[in-house]
Design a protein around this motif. Structure first.
Motif, PDB file in Angstrom:
ATOM      1  N   SER A 272       0.832  -1.208   0.000  1.00  0.00           N
ATOM      2  CA  SER A 272       0.000   0.000   0.000  1.00  0.00           C
ATOM      3  C   SER A 272       0.867   1.258   0.000  1.00  0.00           C
ATOM      4  O   SER A 272       0.564   2.239  -0.694  1.00  0.00           O
ATOM      5  N   VAL A 273       1.938   1.230   0.771  1.00  0.00           N
ATOM      6  CA  VAL A 273       2.870   2.364   0.784  1.00  0.00           C
ATOM      7  C   VAL A 273       3.482   2.566  -0.600  1.00  0.00           C
ATOM      8  O   VAL A 273       3.646   3.696  -1.076  1.00  0.00           O
ATOM      9  N   VAL A 275       2.159   1.781  -3.517  1.00  0.00           N
ATOM     10  CA  VAL A 275       1.152   2.347  -4.422  1.00  0.00           C
ATOM     11  C   VAL A 275       1.117   3.872  -4.278  1.00  0.00           C
ATOM     12  O   VAL A 275       1.147   4.615  -5.268  1.00  0.00           O
ATOM     13  N   ALA A 276       1.053   4.355  -3.041  1.00  0.00           N
ATOM     14  CA  ALA A 276       0.993   5.800  -2.808  1.00  0.00           C
ATOM     15  C   ALA A 276       2.282   6.485  -3.272  1.00  0.00           C
ATOM     16  O   ALA A 276       2.239   7.557  -3.900  1.00  0.00           O
ATOM     17  N   ASP A 277       3.412   5.876  -2.979  1.00  0.00           N
ATOM     18  CA  ASP A 277       4.705   6.469  -3.340  1.00  0.00           C
ATOM     19  C   ASP A 277       4.856   6.589  -4.854  1.00  0.00           C
ATOM     20  O   ASP A 277       5.273   7.625  -5.379  1.00  0.00           O
ATOM     21  N   ALA A 279       2.464   6.627  -7.087  1.00  0.00           N
ATOM     22  CA  ALA A 279       1.466   7.548  -7.642  1.00  0.00           C
ATOM     23  C   ALA A 279       1.958   8.991  -7.586  1.00  0.00           C
ATOM     24  O   ALA A 279       1.610   9.815  -8.444  1.00  0.00           O
ATOM     25  N   LEU A 280       2.763   9.319  -6.584  1.00  0.00           N
ATOM     26  CA  LEU A 280       3.286  10.673  -6.422  1.00  0.00           C
ATOM     27  C   LEU A 280       4.610  10.895  -7.146  1.00  0.00           C
ATOM     28  O   LEU A 280       5.067  12.043  -7.260  1.00  0.00           O
ATOM     29  N   TRP A 298      10.462   4.252  -1.055  1.00  0.00           N
ATOM     30  CA  TRP A 298      10.496   3.140  -2.013  1.00  0.00           C
ATOM     31  C   TRP A 298      11.470   2.063  -1.560  1.00  0.00           C
ATOM     32  O   TRP A 298      11.169   0.863  -1.612  1.00  0.00           O
ATOM     33  N   VAL A 360       2.390   1.571 -10.301  1.00  0.00           N
ATOM     34  CA  VAL A 360       1.165   1.642  -9.487  1.00  0.00           C
ATOM     35  C   VAL A 360       0.242   0.472  -9.815  1.00  0.00           C
ATOM     36  O   VAL A 360      -0.267  -0.221  -8.918  1.00  0.00           O
TER      37      VAL A 360
END
Length: 391
Positions: A272-273, A275-277, A279-280, A298, A360
């Motif tokens: 989950s971390v 995915v967020a990383d 995406a940004l 990452w 992602v």
């Protein structure tokens, strides 16, 4: 800590350096062979696919070979193949030499990993696996940046010579310090692939493949994704050190958490971390401060996947640990292979700065397969008479 595990990790450090260092010198390799970065990245793909396909095959064919001899033979082939890459006169021969380097890695890695799992007590398997895996993360923290700097200051061919020297040192350490290991039962290739008929094992392996593809779709083309902030070779090396250091710290912490809590929720959090990383990242990679933060996150989360995955597989099939860990190695490098191809396509379709969007998607799919595996394991545990397995 069992010192034998550190010796095995040293060999993984050599293999990991070879896996990761090519990404740091891709632009130089492309210039030497008059090709583009996407095609040059297939040097990583060839190494990875040879590693993936040959790992279970070699393990089956060499079932009667003493473990120490097999590891030393693998490192010997690995060293010679990297020297061949260093002196390759054209791109075709460089590709061939990378395939032989993958063969050497396939002979060493599953053997070392399964040996580590077998020489410790069952309750210490999580720690043993993460210590050996730390050899790979240490390669990103030390080996790959050093090789990148060597290539930046001189010629990329000296980078491959450096990799060969690391492999030679690892072989010398094993030859001098590791005693002969008892032979495991010989397992045929058919039996090695048999765990794939277990849906739980298949889903865990699919998670490994997707997660490593997500990691390496960025790492393989690191120099392109972060080109807006890479102002010097020294900075390039420092950012690679940051990525690998985060992974090394993760494995040290997780070694005890896995034995106590199991891998399921560790995987959910890490993926989950990621995915967020990712995406940004298209925005974050444009400034140095945000690139540093994104790379650190990452590194911590990306390398936090492999220990839980290996732990999960050994829990599912403790009697077949060498088999399932060999399959996990194959899934890992099939993921790296997919990353090389997807990354090359993504460079043309989206551009390097948006390449993280591919990652992602891959990490989201990894969460899905991981949770499907956990539910299958829970369902099996609920059947009377079944052993309780780590999720």
């Amino acid at each position: 800590m069992d010192k034998r595990l550190l010796i095995l990790a040293l060999g993984m450090f050599a293999l990991g350096t070879d896996s990761f260092v090519v990404a740091g010198v891709l632009p130089a390799i492309a210039r030497t062979f008059h090709t583009d970065v996407g095609l040059a990245g297939q040097l990583t793909t060839v190494y990875a696919i040879a590693y993936a396909l040959l790992s279970p095959t070699v393990a089956a064919l060499a079932g009667g070979v003493p473990r120490k001899r097999l590891m030393l033979s693998g490192l010997g082939i690995f060293v010679l193949a990297n020297l061949a890459t260093a002196f390759a006169p054209n791109f075709t021969l460089a590709l061939v030499s990378r395939a032989f380097a993958g063969l050497g890695a396939a002979m060493y890695s599953p053997t070392a990993t399964s040996t580590g799992a077998m020489i410790v007590k069952p309750e210490q398997r999580g720690q043993a696996l993460t210590i050996i895996l730390a050899g790979l993360t240490a390669a990103t923290a030390l080996g790959s940046p050093i090789g990148t700097v060597i290539g930046g200051l001189g010629d990329w061919r000296w980078t491959m010579v450096f990799v060969s020297v690391v492999g030679l040192l690892a072989a010398a350490g094993i030859a001098l310090l590791l005693k002969e290991i008892p032979m495991p039962p010989k397992v045929s290739l058919r039996d090695r692939l048999a765990p794939l008929s277990d849906t739980r094992v298949g889903l865990v392996l699919a998670t490994t493949l997707l997660a490593m593809a997500g990691n390496f779709v960025i790492y393989t083309y690191f120099s392109v994704v972060f080109d807006r902030v890479l102002s010097s070779t020294a900075l390039f090396g420092a950012l690679l050190v940051l990525w690998g250091s985060g992974g090394t710290m993760t494995n040290v912490v997780l070694s005890r958490l896995l034995d106590r809590f199991g891998p399921r929720w560790v995987l959910v959090v890490m993926l989950s971390v990621l995915v967020a990383d990712m995406a940004l990242l298209p925005w974050a990679s444009g400034q140095l401060w945000s690139s540093v933060l994104a790379i650190a996150v990452w590194g911590v989360a990306g390398w936090g996947i492999m220990g839980p995955q290996q732990y999960r597989l050994v829990g599912l099939a403790p009697a077949s640990a060498p088999v399932v860990l060999g399959l996990n190695t194959a899934a890992t490098y099939l993921g790296v292979t997919a990353a090389g191809v997807l990354g090359a396509a993504g460079l043309h379709l989206l551009g390097g700065h948006n390449l993280a969007l591919f990652a992602v998607i891959l990490f989201v799919l990894a969460i899905v397969t991981s949770e499907l595996a956990a539910r299958r394991i829970e369902a099996a545990d609920a059947v009377p008479g079944n052993l309780q397995l780590s999720k």
